[in-house]
Design a protein around this motif. Structure first.
Motif, PDB file in Angstrom:
ATOM      1  N   LEU A 168      19.674 -43.335  29.846  1.00 36.24           N
ATOM      2  CA  LEU A 168      18.649 -42.405  30.299  1.00 36.24           C
ATOM      3  C   LEU A 168      18.206 -42.783  31.704  1.00 36.24           C
ATOM      4  O   LEU A 168      18.281 -43.934  32.119  1.00 36.24           O
ATOM      5  CB  LEU A 168      17.451 -42.454  29.348  1.00 36.24           C
ATOM      6  N   SER A 169      17.705 -41.790  32.422  1.00 38.70           N
ATOM      7  CA  SER A 169      17.272 -42.047  33.784  1.00 38.70           C
ATOM      8  C   SER A 169      16.043 -42.945  33.791  1.00 38.70           C
ATOM      9  O   SER A 169      15.222 -42.889  32.875  1.00 38.70           O
ATOM     10  CB  SER A 169      16.945 -40.723  34.484  1.00 38.70           C
ATOM     11  N   PRO A 170      15.905 -43.788  34.825  1.00 40.19           N
ATOM     12  CA  PRO A 170      14.735 -44.679  34.893  1.00 40.19           C
ATOM     13  C   PRO A 170      13.417 -43.922  34.854  1.00 40.19           C
ATOM     14  O   PRO A 170      12.432 -44.422  34.314  1.00 40.19           O
ATOM     15  CB  PRO A 170      14.942 -45.399  36.238  1.00 40.19           C
ATOM     16  N   SER A 171      13.380 -42.717  35.411  1.00 41.96           N
ATOM     17  CA  SER A 171      12.119 -41.971  35.442  1.00 41.96           C
ATOM     18  C   SER A 171      11.652 -41.619  34.034  1.00 41.96           C
ATOM     19  O   SER A 171      10.453 -41.667  33.732  1.00 41.96           O
ATOM     20  CB  SER A 171      12.286 -40.696  36.276  1.00 41.96           C
ATOM     21  N   ILE A 172      12.590 -41.261  33.151  1.00 43.06           N
ATOM     22  CA  ILE A 172      12.236 -40.925  31.774  1.00 43.06           C
ATOM     23  C   ILE A 172      11.717 -42.166  31.055  1.00 43.06           C
ATOM     24  O   ILE A 172      10.714 -42.122  30.331  1.00 43.06           O
ATOM     25  CB  ILE A 172      13.451 -40.339  31.027  1.00 43.06           C
ATOM     26  N   VAL A 173      12.404 -43.280  31.261  1.00 38.84           N
ATOM     27  CA  VAL A 173      11.994 -44.532  30.620  1.00 38.84           C
ATOM     28  C   VAL A 173      10.610 -44.947  31.098  1.00 38.84           C
ATOM     29  O   VAL A 173       9.756 -45.356  30.313  1.00 38.84           O
ATOM     30  CB  VAL A 173      13.032 -45.639  30.894  1.00 38.84           C
ATOM     31  N   ASP A 174      10.358 -44.838  32.407  1.00 43.97           N
ATOM     32  CA  ASP A 174       9.051 -45.206  32.962  1.00 43.97           C
ATOM     33  C   ASP A 174       7.949 -44.310  32.415  1.00 43.97           C
ATOM     34  O   ASP A 174       6.856 -44.784  32.075  1.00 43.97           O
ATOM     35  CB  ASP A 174       9.077 -45.121  34.490  1.00 43.97           C
ATOM     36  N   ARG A 175       8.245 -43.032  32.330  1.00 45.96           N
ATOM     37  CA  ARG A 175       7.240 -42.096  31.819  1.00 45.96           C
ATOM     38  C   ARG A 175       6.929 -42.378  30.351  1.00 45.96           C
ATOM     39  O   ARG A 175       5.766 -42.329  29.924  1.00 45.96           O
ATOM     40  CB  ARG A 175       7.737 -40.661  31.979  1.00 45.96           C
ATOM     41  N   ALA A 176       7.961 -42.680  29.582  1.00 44.26           N
ATOM     42  CA  ALA A 176       7.761 -42.986  28.167  1.00 44.26           C
ATOM     43  C   ALA A 176       6.947 -44.260  27.991  1.00 44.26           C
ATOM     44  O   ALA A 176       6.046 -44.328  27.145  1.00 44.26           O
ATOM     45  CB  ALA A 176       9.119 -43.120  27.472  1.00 44.26           C
ATOM     46  N   THR A 177       7.247 -45.280  28.792  1.00 41.54           N
ATOM     47  CA  THR A 177       6.504 -46.540  28.711  1.00 41.54           C
ATOM     48  C   THR A 177       5.045 -46.330  29.069  1.00 41.54           C
ATOM     49  O   THR A 177       4.143 -46.853  28.405  1.00 41.54           O
ATOM     50  CB  THR A 177       7.132 -47.589  29.649  1.00 41.54           C
ATOM     51  N   THR A 178       4.810 -45.541  30.108  1.00 38.34           N
ATOM     52  CA  THR A 178       3.434 -45.241  30.516  1.00 38.34           C
ATOM     53  C   THR A 178       2.683 -44.513  29.411  1.00 38.34           C
ATOM     54  O   THR A 178       1.511 -44.797  29.144  1.00 38.34           O
ATOM     55  CB  THR A 178       3.436 -44.392  31.803  1.00 38.34           C
ATOM     56  N   PHE A 179       3.346 -43.573  28.760  1.00 38.36           N
ATOM     57  CA  PHE A 179       2.713 -42.839  27.660  1.00 38.36           C
ATOM     58  C   PHE A 179       2.291 -43.795  26.546  1.00 38.36           C
ATOM     59  O   PHE A 179       1.174 -43.691  26.020  1.00 38.36           O
ATOM     60  CB  PHE A 179       3.686 -41.788  27.119  1.00 38.36           C
ATOM     61  N   PHE A 180       3.165 -44.715  26.186  1.00 36.65           N
ATOM     62  CA  PHE A 180       2.845 -45.639  25.099  1.00 36.65           C
ATOM     63  C   PHE A 180       1.679 -46.546  25.491  1.00 36.65           C
ATOM     64  O   PHE A 180       0.727 -46.724  24.712  1.00 36.65           O
ATOM     65  CB  PHE A 180       4.069 -46.493  24.749  1.00 36.65           C
ATOM     66  N   ILE A 181       1.733 -47.124  26.678  1.00 32.59           N
ATOM     67  CA  ILE A 181       0.657 -48.012  27.120  1.00 32.59           C
ATOM     68  C   ILE A 181      -0.663 -47.249  27.194  1.00 32.59           C
ATOM     69  O   ILE A 181      -1.717 -47.750  26.779  1.00 32.59           O
ATOM     70  CB  ILE A 181       0.985 -48.624  28.500  1.00 32.59           C
ATOM     71  N   HIS A 182      -0.616 -46.023  27.675  1.00 34.31           N
ATOM     72  CA  HIS A 182      -1.815 -45.208  27.867  1.00 34.31           C
ATOM     73  C   HIS A 182      -2.473 -44.851  26.543  1.00 34.31           C
ATOM     74  O   HIS A 182      -3.704 -44.815  26.434  1.00 34.31           O
ATOM     75  CB  HIS A 182      -1.434 -43.934  28.619  1.00 34.31           C
ATOM     76  N   HIS A 183      -1.672 -44.601  25.514  1.00 27.56           N
ATOM     77  CA  HIS A 183      -2.197 -44.094  24.249  1.00 27.56           C
ATOM     78  C   HIS A 183      -2.349 -45.145  23.153  1.00 27.56           C
ATOM     79  O   HIS A 183      -3.095 -44.926  22.198  1.00 27.56           O
ATOM     80  CB  HIS A 183      -1.301 -42.968  23.713  1.00 27.56           C
ATOM     81  N   TYR A 184      -1.645 -46.265  23.267  1.00 28.08           N
ATOM     82  CA  TYR A 184      -1.634 -47.216  22.160  1.00 28.08           C
ATOM     83  C   TYR A 184      -2.150 -48.611  22.519  1.00 28.08           C
ATOM     84  O   TYR A 184      -2.340 -49.430  21.625  1.00 28.08           O
ATOM     85  CB  TYR A 184      -0.210 -47.351  21.601  1.00 28.08           C
ATOM     86  N   VAL A 185      -2.349 -48.879  23.792  1.00 31.71           N
ATOM     87  CA  VAL A 185      -2.747 -50.225  24.208  1.00 31.71           C
ATOM     88  C   VAL A 185      -4.156 -50.195  24.783  1.00 31.71           C
ATOM     89  O   VAL A 185      -4.473 -49.356  25.627  1.00 31.71           O
ATOM     90  CB  VAL A 185      -1.766 -50.788  25.266  1.00 31.71           C
ATOM     91  N   PHE A 186      -5.004 -51.089  24.322  1.00 31.33           N
ATOM     92  CA  PHE A 186      -6.321 -51.243  24.930  1.00 31.33           C
ATOM     93  C   PHE A 186      -6.818 -52.662  24.703  1.00 31.33           C
ATOM     94  O   PHE A 186      -6.384 -53.354  23.787  1.00 31.33           O
ATOM     95  CB  PHE A 186      -7.327 -50.233  24.368  1.00 31.33           C
ATOM     96  N   LYS A 187      -7.740 -53.068  25.551  1.00 28.04           N
ATOM     97  CA  LYS A 187      -8.388 -54.366  25.414  1.00 28.04           C
ATOM     98  C   LYS A 187      -9.879 -54.166  25.569  1.00 28.04           C
ATOM     99  O   LYS A 187     -10.335 -53.473  26.479  1.00 28.04           O
ATOM    100  CB  LYS A 187      -7.884 -55.355  26.468  1.00 28.04           C
ATOM    101  N   THR A 188     -10.644 -54.747  24.670  1.00 28.01           N
ATOM    102  CA  THR A 188     -12.089 -54.596  24.710  1.00 28.01           C
ATOM    103  C   THR A 188     -12.716 -55.638  25.619  1.00 28.01           C
ATOM    104  O   THR A 188     -12.092 -56.623  25.998  1.00 28.01           O
ATOM    105  CB  THR A 188     -12.684 -54.734  23.300  1.00 28.01           C
TER     106      THR A 188
END
Length: 482
Positions: A64-84
């Protein structure tokens, strides 16, 4: 990560000769009788990832193109990762950014995060092409993880353990059925075998301890789901990490200990086929008392504030929307819902036993359990606005949700468990189903959509057989409760 053909667990010698191995330890009997040294057995964790179908391997045919991979990674970090923030510096997958900084672009961790993120994007946008690409990345992650598990210098790394755990998260994102959690459980058990390989000296850093805490929580959740005992090794792992935990995390550690005790009790009830409502209650209620003591001993930073909307006449607001709670942070809110989910588990077990095996003399057991189930489910619902990003600053109840809502991932199971209780009124079930569907669409989380559908399909408005829930009793014609 499914398997159609189970790879032999025998030693390399027996597999090569295509004979049945008795898998004796430390070496098999066939090798001993033949007069040579048994080569031993592959680690369980490696077998889990070798048991893949040819269909998975075929999905590795294109990149897959790097842009798709980067966008997917950003989506996961944005929606599933947080620190209090302080005073409880915890979060959800908050160690991933640190691990990603030191990971190569073709590492299994980087690949599985991209796969999970792309699966979420595909679900949110209903894109079959992206969904196929997500499975392609998932297949690549499996292959790279298999290679990592064959490399002694990498098998004990934090990145490897995190990658295995995230395989389970991928299953939740793509799951079309709540029962597919069995696949999630397989990944968790595979990760637990990696923990055994690591040993006590591998959990000295903050990232390692957080990984261990996540593993401990997920294993307990899995054991609760299948009513199985906690693995003995889990207590040994806790001794590896607890001394290094900050003092402000001790309530979380104590809650985990109580959860382990509950799992052991429920496993005993299942093993001994205990059916007496009074006996079951006598075994489970002491654990509930420990939970209540845990609640009363919480520090001030863990307390939350309850609010009621000023304008409760708006047609857009339901009863569940007009009362809400505000917490110190998402992690504290999540811990409160873990506590509530555990109480729901206890009292549902007591009630279901009484309804199935009890008599009219056990009415008081059912009524007491029903009261706890109803109030606890209400408490879970009042935490939903906070998890959706509302009321973080005591805004109005009809404020818009935050764009980033990683807290939604933490609320789906407590919300689903609350909705599935027979004590939850039909309008409240509908409200819960609506929220689960919203979360599923917003986060691309198919398991939340499945929960919403199952809740509506398996539930119905109260009938005559449920009148006792409302404080009455309609079983005068029989001595049996159900």
């Amino acid at each position: 990560m499914s398997s159609r053909a189970r790879r032999s667990r025998g030693c390399a010698s027996c597999r090569k000769r295509k004979v049945k191995c008795d898998e004796s330890k430390p070496g098999c009997t066939r090798c001993a009788k033949s007069g040579w040294v048994c080569p031993g057995y592959e680690p369980e964790s490696e077998l889990v990832f070798r048991n893949q179908t040819d269909a998975v391997v075929k999905k590795l045919s294109r990149s897959l193109s790097p842009s798709i991979v980067d966008r997917a990674t950003t989506f996961f970090i944005h929606h599933y990762v947080f620190k209090t923030d302080s005073p409880t510096p915890q979060g959800n997958y908050d160690y991933l950014p640190s691990l990603l900084q030191g990971a190569s672009s073709n590492s299994p961790l980087v690949t599985v995060i991209a796969a999970a993120g792309l699966a979420g994007l595909a679900n949110a946008g209903n894109s079959s092409a992206w969904r196929a690409d997500a499975y392609t990345l998932h297949g690549q992650a499996i292959r790279r993880l298999k290679e990592t598990l064959e490399t002694p210098s990498l098998v004990n790394s934090d990145q490897t353990l995190a990658a295995i755990m995230l395989m389970g998260t991928f299953e939740q994102i793509v799951a079309a059925d709540v029962n597919s959690m069995n696949n999630f459980a397989q990944h968790i058990m595979a990760a637990s075998r990696c923990v055994e390989l690591r040993g006590p000296n591998q959990f000295q850093t903050e990232v390692s301890r957080k990984l261990m805490a996540d593993m401990r929580r997920l294993i307990i959740m899995t054991c609760h789901r299948f009513q199985e005992p906690i693995p003995y090794a889990l207590k040994r792992w806790a001794s590896w990490t607890d001394p290094g935990q900050p003092q402000n995390q001790s309530p979380g550690n104590r809650f985990t200990e109580i959860s382990e005790q509950l799992a052991a009790v429920r496993a005993q009830i299942k093993r001994d086929t205990i059916c007496s409502p009074a006996v079951v209650a006598s075994m489970l209620l002491p654990v509930d008392e420990k939970l209540d003591h845990w609640r009363r001993a919480l520090p001030p930073s863990w307390q939350y504030q309850s609010y009621q909307a000023i304008d409760t006449t708006s047609p857009s607001l339901t009863t569940c929307d007009t009362h809400y709670d505000v917490y110190q942070n998402l992690w504290v809110a999540s811990m409160w819902n873990n506590y509530r989910s555990t109480r729901l588990l206890i009292h549902e077990h007591i009630m279901s036993t009484a309804l199935k095996f009890g008599t009219i003399n056990d009415k008081h057991i059912v009524q007491a359990a029903a009261k706890v189930l109803k109030s606890t489910a209400d408490d879970v619902c009042r935490s939903v606005p906070f998890h959706l990003g509302l009321h973080r600053h005591r805004t109005s109840p009809n404020a818009q949700e935050s764009d980033a809502i990683p807290g939604c991932y933490l609320i789906i199971w407590p919300l689903f468990i609350s909705g599935m209780r027979r004590t939850t009124p039909w309008p409240q079930k509908q409200w819960i189903a609506e929220k689960l569907r919203y979360i599923g669409i917003r986060m691309g989380l198919r398991i939340a959509l499945s929960m919403s559908e199952q809740l509506l399909e398996n539930s119905k408005p109260f009938s005559g057989t449920d009148v006792w829930i409302m404080g009455e009793w309609s079983r005068s014609s029989t001595n049996r409760i159900s």
